[in-house]
Design a protein around this motif. Structure first.
Motif, PDB file in Angstrom:
ATOM      1  N   VAL A   1       0.862  -1.184   0.000  1.00 21.28           N
ATOM      2  CA  VAL A   1       0.000   0.000   0.000  1.00 21.28           C
ATOM      3  C   VAL A   1       0.897   1.233   0.000  1.00 21.28           C
ATOM      4  CG1 VAL A   1      -1.766   1.317   1.210  1.00 21.28           C
ATOM      5  CG2 VAL A   1      -1.886  -1.186   1.156  1.00 21.28           C
ATOM      6  N   ASN A   2       0.767   2.040  -1.037  1.00 23.17           N
ATOM      7  CA  ASN A   2       1.633   3.205  -1.222  1.00 23.17           C
ATOM      8  C   ASN A   2       0.932   4.511  -0.905  1.00 23.17           C
ATOM      9  OD1 ASN A   2       3.891   4.748  -2.131  1.00 23.17           O
ATOM     10  ND2 ASN A   2       2.934   4.978  -4.141  1.00 23.17           N
ATOM     11  N   LEU A   3      -0.323   4.611  -1.292  1.00 27.02           N
ATOM     12  CA  LEU A   3      -1.071   5.866  -1.172  1.00 27.02           C
ATOM     13  C   LEU A   3      -2.521   5.576  -0.804  1.00 27.02           C
ATOM     14  CD1 LEU A   3       0.123   7.497  -4.530  1.00 27.02           C
ATOM     15  CD2 LEU A   3       0.926   8.142  -2.251  1.00 27.02           C
ATOM     16  N   VAL A   4      -3.196   6.611  -0.311  1.00 28.28           N
ATOM     17  CA  VAL A   4      -4.638   6.552  -0.066  1.00 28.28           C
ATOM     18  C   VAL A   4      -5.296   7.681  -0.861  1.00 28.28           C
ATOM     19  CG1 VAL A   4      -6.485   6.691   1.628  1.00 28.28           C
ATOM     20  CG2 VAL A   4      -4.323   5.610   2.242  1.00 28.28           C
ATOM     21  N   TRP A   5      -6.215   7.307  -1.738  1.00 30.71           N
ATOM     22  CA  TRP A   5      -6.921   8.294  -2.553  1.00 30.71           C
ATOM     23  C   TRP A   5      -8.306   8.535  -1.961  1.00 30.71           C
ATOM     24  CZ3 TRP A   5     -11.587   8.482  -4.955  1.00 30.71           C
ATOM     25  CH2 TRP A   5     -11.803   9.531  -5.859  1.00 30.71           C
ATOM     26  N   THR A   6      -8.703   9.807  -1.867  1.00 25.60           N
ATOM     27  CA  THR A   6     -10.051  10.183  -1.443  1.00 25.60           C
ATOM     28  C   THR A   6     -10.578  11.258  -2.392  1.00 25.60           C
ATOM     29  OG1 THR A   6      -9.246  11.906   0.059  1.00 25.60           O
ATOM     30  CG2 THR A   6      -9.521   9.685   0.978  1.00 25.60           C
ATOM     31  N   PRO A   7     -11.891  11.416  -2.504  1.00 24.05           N
ATOM     32  CA  PRO A   7     -12.442  12.364  -3.480  1.00 24.05           C
ATOM     33  C   PRO A   7     -12.008  13.808  -3.265  1.00 24.05           C
ATOM     34  CG  PRO A   7     -14.142  10.845  -2.746  1.00 24.05           C
ATOM     35  CD  PRO A   7     -12.956  10.609  -1.867  1.00 24.05           C
ATOM     36  N   LEU A   8     -11.759  14.202  -2.017  1.00 25.94           N
ATOM     37  CA  LEU A   8     -11.373  15.582  -1.727  1.00 25.94           C
ATOM     38  C   LEU A   8      -9.931  15.679  -1.237  1.00 25.94           C
ATOM     39  CD1 LEU A   8     -14.631  16.847   0.043  1.00 25.94           C
ATOM     40  CD2 LEU A   8     -14.043  16.963  -2.383  1.00 25.94           C
ATOM     41  N   GLY A   9      -9.171  14.607  -1.421  1.00 26.88           N
ATOM     42  CA  GLY A   9      -7.785  14.617  -0.962  1.00 26.88           C
ATOM     43  C   GLY A   9      -6.853  15.368  -1.878  1.00 26.88           C
ATOM     44  N   TYR A  10      -7.197  15.400  -3.196  1.00 27.20           N
ATOM     45  CA  TYR A  10      -6.397  16.086  -4.216  1.00 27.20           C
ATOM     46  C   TYR A  10      -4.950  15.617  -4.148  1.00 27.20           C
ATOM     47  CZ  TYR A  10     -10.696  18.775  -3.863  1.00 27.20           C
ATOM     48  OH  TYR A  10     -12.019  19.128  -3.794  1.00 27.20           O
ATOM     49  N   THR A  11      -4.013  16.438  -3.717  1.00 28.67           N
ATOM     50  CA  THR A  11      -2.606  16.016  -3.688  1.00 28.67           C
ATOM     51  C   THR A  11      -2.201  15.440  -2.333  1.00 28.67           C
ATOM     52  OG1 THR A  11      -1.882  18.251  -3.073  1.00 28.67           O
ATOM     53  CG2 THR A  11      -1.974  17.728  -5.425  1.00 28.67           C
ATOM     54  N   SER A  12      -3.101  15.391  -1.368  1.00 21.82           N
ATOM     55  CA  SER A  12      -2.810  14.806  -0.056  1.00 21.82           C
ATOM     56  C   SER A  12      -3.234  13.351  -0.080  1.00 21.82           C
ATOM     57  CB  SER A  12      -3.548  15.579   1.042  1.00 21.82           C
ATOM     58  OG  SER A  12      -3.329  14.983   2.295  1.00 21.82           O
ATOM     59  N   ARG A  13      -2.247  12.448  -0.221  1.00 22.51           N
ATOM     60  CA  ARG A  13      -2.580  11.035  -0.395  1.00 22.51           C
ATOM     61  C   ARG A  13      -1.785  10.142   0.563  1.00 22.51           C
ATOM     62  NH1 ARG A  13      -1.539  12.738  -6.041  1.00 22.51           N
ATOM     63  NH2 ARG A  13      -3.528  13.485  -6.873  1.00 22.51           N
ATOM     64  N   ASN A  14      -1.257  10.728   1.637  1.00 27.43           N
ATOM     65  CA  ASN A  14      -0.480   9.925   2.565  1.00 27.43           C
ATOM     66  C   ASN A  14      -1.367   8.953   3.329  1.00 27.43           C
ATOM     67  OD1 ASN A  14      -1.390  12.516   3.752  1.00 27.43           O
ATOM     68  ND2 ASN A  14      -0.675  11.590   5.643  1.00 27.43           N
ATOM     69  N   ILE A  15      -0.772   7.820   3.737  1.00 23.26           N
ATOM     70  CA  ILE A  15      -1.541   6.777   4.411  1.00 23.26           C
ATOM     71  C   ILE A  15      -1.934   7.218   5.817  1.00 23.26           C
ATOM     72  CG2 ILE A  15      -1.514   4.378   5.185  1.00 23.26           C
ATOM     73  CD1 ILE A  15       0.604   3.860   3.001  1.00 23.26           C
ATOM     74  N   GLY A  16      -0.979   7.663   6.590  1.00 25.24           N
ATOM     75  CA  GLY A  16      -1.274   8.097   7.947  1.00 25.24           C
ATOM     76  C   GLY A  16      -1.328   6.939   8.929  1.00 25.24           C
ATOM     77  N   ALA A  17      -1.194   7.268  10.198  1.00 21.86           N
ATOM     78  CA  ALA A  17      -1.316   6.272  11.261  1.00 21.86           C
ATOM     79  C   ALA A  17      -2.782   6.065  11.604  1.00 21.86           C
ATOM     80  CB  ALA A  17      -0.542   6.733  12.494  1.00 21.86           C
ATOM     81  N   ASN A  18      -3.049   5.014  12.369  1.00 27.21           N
ATOM     82  CA  ASN A  18      -4.456   4.727  12.680  1.00 27.21           C
ATOM     83  C   ASN A  18      -5.063   5.724  13.661  1.00 27.21           C
ATOM     84  OD1 ASN A  18      -2.978   3.807  14.892  1.00 27.21           O
ATOM     85  ND2 ASN A  18      -4.321   2.046  15.259  1.00 27.21           N
ATOM     86  N   TRP A  19      -4.225   6.612  14.222  1.00 27.75           N
ATOM     87  CA  TRP A  19      -4.774   7.661  15.082  1.00 27.75           C
ATOM     88  C   TRP A  19      -4.988   8.976  14.316  1.00 27.75           C
ATOM     89  CZ3 TRP A  19      -0.991  11.163  14.481  1.00 27.75           C
ATOM     90  CH2 TRP A  19       0.327  10.717  14.352  1.00 27.75           C
TER      91      TRP A  19
END
Length: 575
Positions: free
Chosen positions: A53-71
């Protein structure tokens, strides 16, 4: 997968899992109140290994696609914001997991976050139902197929459309034609004669719709919303809206005007009637947000728009700031529902039905971020969020919209540039929005001769390939690099754009392949299987031919000297 479902007290909840096809699970969730209707909070979760898993895509994420921690934070959607879908993708832009929810009205929060101790991904869907319910149900769709992530997202859109009340509003052909907007070019300084002159000019270039934005309803030009609410043309700018519409129609263009749906200013006449029926105040201004949970508020707005379309012979409305309706848990006498989301759904369904009864081909535009599957049922034009003269952001906005909007017409934010820019520099604003309906907002009198040539050529080119650009099978290359190459293929034609890196990642050539060089790099490498020879012609951004030649079979094509924002047209050579 081991699933966990929890809910607030006074409810019992359960889920049933079914595999609809290889790699897709649909989890049906239901909840029942144990003692009368209550507001509901649900949490549905599971874990998967964080593998590739490299990136997370969301409809309003635009260029912010980091996975992030579970918190870390969540991607939230509800009726007036975003869409309930999230996609984990690998290093090759292939789907690892795409999660979607069938509930497009209530607050749905999603995330997939790394568990630091184990390297697992926490996958969480939280649903909050603001209106008291005795029974609730929805589906969560989990797609783990090994396909391009954007195709998994596109399948979600088709899945949403299978649910009751989720059929998109019909899209008339005018919603798919180039448009002139008076916003960036005139702002609130509405000048009827000048704008009609813009219509004469741009209609000859192929524009078919005009939008007159904020300013027609007020003499104040300070860009605030304190004077919204009464929605009558201010005589010093627009002496007669019907005459304005007639003049625009005489140029062959359709006419739309802007409304800020929720706002009323304290100085308006309507504030005297509805000033106590508002959700909140907008910051420190004297502008308030109407509360659509009052049926008379909804009836007022529906009648306002119905009367405007009828009396002024309008072809459409730009309905703005729908996302300013926010949930408020106060419940007062006279309201007929507790949920603001539900009330907005009733309002917008009523607006759409009333206007389509007058004009079946009515145009209704919405703006990011209110672009979800319910919004598609109320309107037929989705515009990129405001990003004046920002070609990069406009492109990212549009590509996100294209993934979730299906057949709803996706429009660019209004295109503008500084008069001192060269034609090649100004063209970035247009090539960035290639895969959307272009909205242009420059004064034609401010165009240099070469800028004017560039705009005219672009609109001819765009209209020629419109169906390929809007209806073809889209491919997005390099999500982590902000999509340096994007293409669309329909039948025997492919149109692509190289935005950076100098490589057109085509795969297989079409009978006609068009590559737009939306970059300063004058060398374009074509990464494709050339099964035969192709003749090519190179054009600059004004449409002038600059070179031609023939490729060799079986060899990755390299074409030098492609002008900035020019294009290459390749056709298969017939012996």
């Amino acid at each position: 997968m081991n699933f966990n479902l929890s809910c607030c007290k006074d409810f019992s909840a359960e889920y049933v899992v079914r595999d609809t096809e290889d790699g897709i699970r649909v989890v049906h969730i239901s909840a029942d109140a144990t003692d009368g209707a209550r507001t509901l909070d649900l949490k549905f979760s599971w874990q998967i290994p964080d593998v590739r898993v490299n990136l997370v895509w969301t409809p309003l994420g635009y260029t912010s696609r980091n996975i992030g921690a579970n918190w870390s934070g969540y991607s939230e959607s509800y009726a007036m914001r975003g869409a309930p879908v999230i996609s984990d993708l690998d290093y090759s832009d292939r789907n690892r997991q795409t999660i979607a929810c069938s509930d497009a009205e209530n607050s749905v929060k999603m995330h997939t976050g790394v568990v630091e101790e184990t390297g697992m991904l926490d996958c969480v869907v939280k649903i909050a139902v603001a209106a008291p319910v005795a029974h609730y149900e929805c589906d969560v769709r989990i797609d783990t197929r090994d396909i391009p992530f954007y195709r998994a997202v596109a399948d979600v859109r088709r899945w949403w459309e299978t649910y009751p009340g989720m059929k998109p509003m019909p899209v008339p052909d005018a919603a798919r034609e180039p448009l002139y907007s008076a916003w960036y070019s005139y702002h609130q300084r509405i000048d009827v004669d000048a704008i009609v002159d813009e219509c004469r000019y741009f209609s000859k270039l192929g524009a078919e719709v005009l939008i007159v934005d904020d300013g027609w309803q007020t003499s104040d030009n300070s860009r605030g919303y304190n004077y919204c609410g009464d929605w009558q043309p201010t005589p010093d700018k627009v002496p007669s809206m019907r005459a304005f519409a007639d003049a625009v129609h005489s140029t062959g263009m359709k006419f739309m005007i802007w409304y800020s749906v929720p706002f009323i200013g304290s100085g308006s006449e309507v504030y005297k009637k509805f000033g106590t029926k508002t959700l909140n105040r907008c910051g420190s201004s004297e502008t308030y947000v109407l509360d659509p949970r009052y049926p008379e508020v909804r009836e007022h707005l529906i009648e306002l728009y119905r009367r405007a379309v009828t009396d002024w012979d309008l072809d459409g409305l730009k309905l703005d700031f729908v996302d300013s309706f926010r949930q408020n848990n106060n419940f007062c006498e006279g309201m007929d529902c507790r949920s603001v989301h539900e009330a907005v759904d009733r309002l917008m369904k009523g607006v759409s039905a009333a206007l389509r009864e007058i004009k079946p081909d009515i145009l209704i535009e919405f703006r990011q971020s209110y672009i979800g599957p319910l919004m598609c049922t109320y309107g037929n034009m989705f515009r990129s969020g405001d990003c004046p003269a920002d070609s990069f952001t406009n492109r990212q906005h549009i590509l996100a919209l294209r993934m979730t909007s299906g057949g709803t017409a996706v429009h660019s934010d209004m295109v503008m540039w500084h008069p001192d820019e060269s034609a090649e520099e100004a063209a970035y604003q247009l090539t960035a929005v290639l895969f959307s309906v272009p909205q242009i907002s420059v004064r034609h009198s401010a165009l240099t001769p070469r800028q004017a040539e560039m705009v005219a050529d672009y609109l001819v080119f765009w209209k020629k390939y419109r169906n390929v650009l809007l209806d073809g099978e889209m491919s997005y290359y390099g999500c982590g690099a902000n999509f340096p190459f994007v293409s669309s293929r329909l039948g025997d034609t492919l149109v692509g754009a190289v935005y950076s890196g100098g490589v057109a990642h085509i795969g297989s050539m079409a009978e006609e392949t068009v590559i737009v060089n939306a970059s300063p790099d004058r060398r374009v490498m074509i990464d494709a299987d050339f099964s035969g020879e192709y003749c090519y012609t190179v054009y600059d951004c004004t449409g002038r031919e600059t070179a031609s030649g023939r490729t060799s079979p079986g060899v990755t094509g390299r074409i030098d000297g492609v002008p900035e924002n020019g294009r290459i047209v390749l056709t298969k050579y017939r012996y």
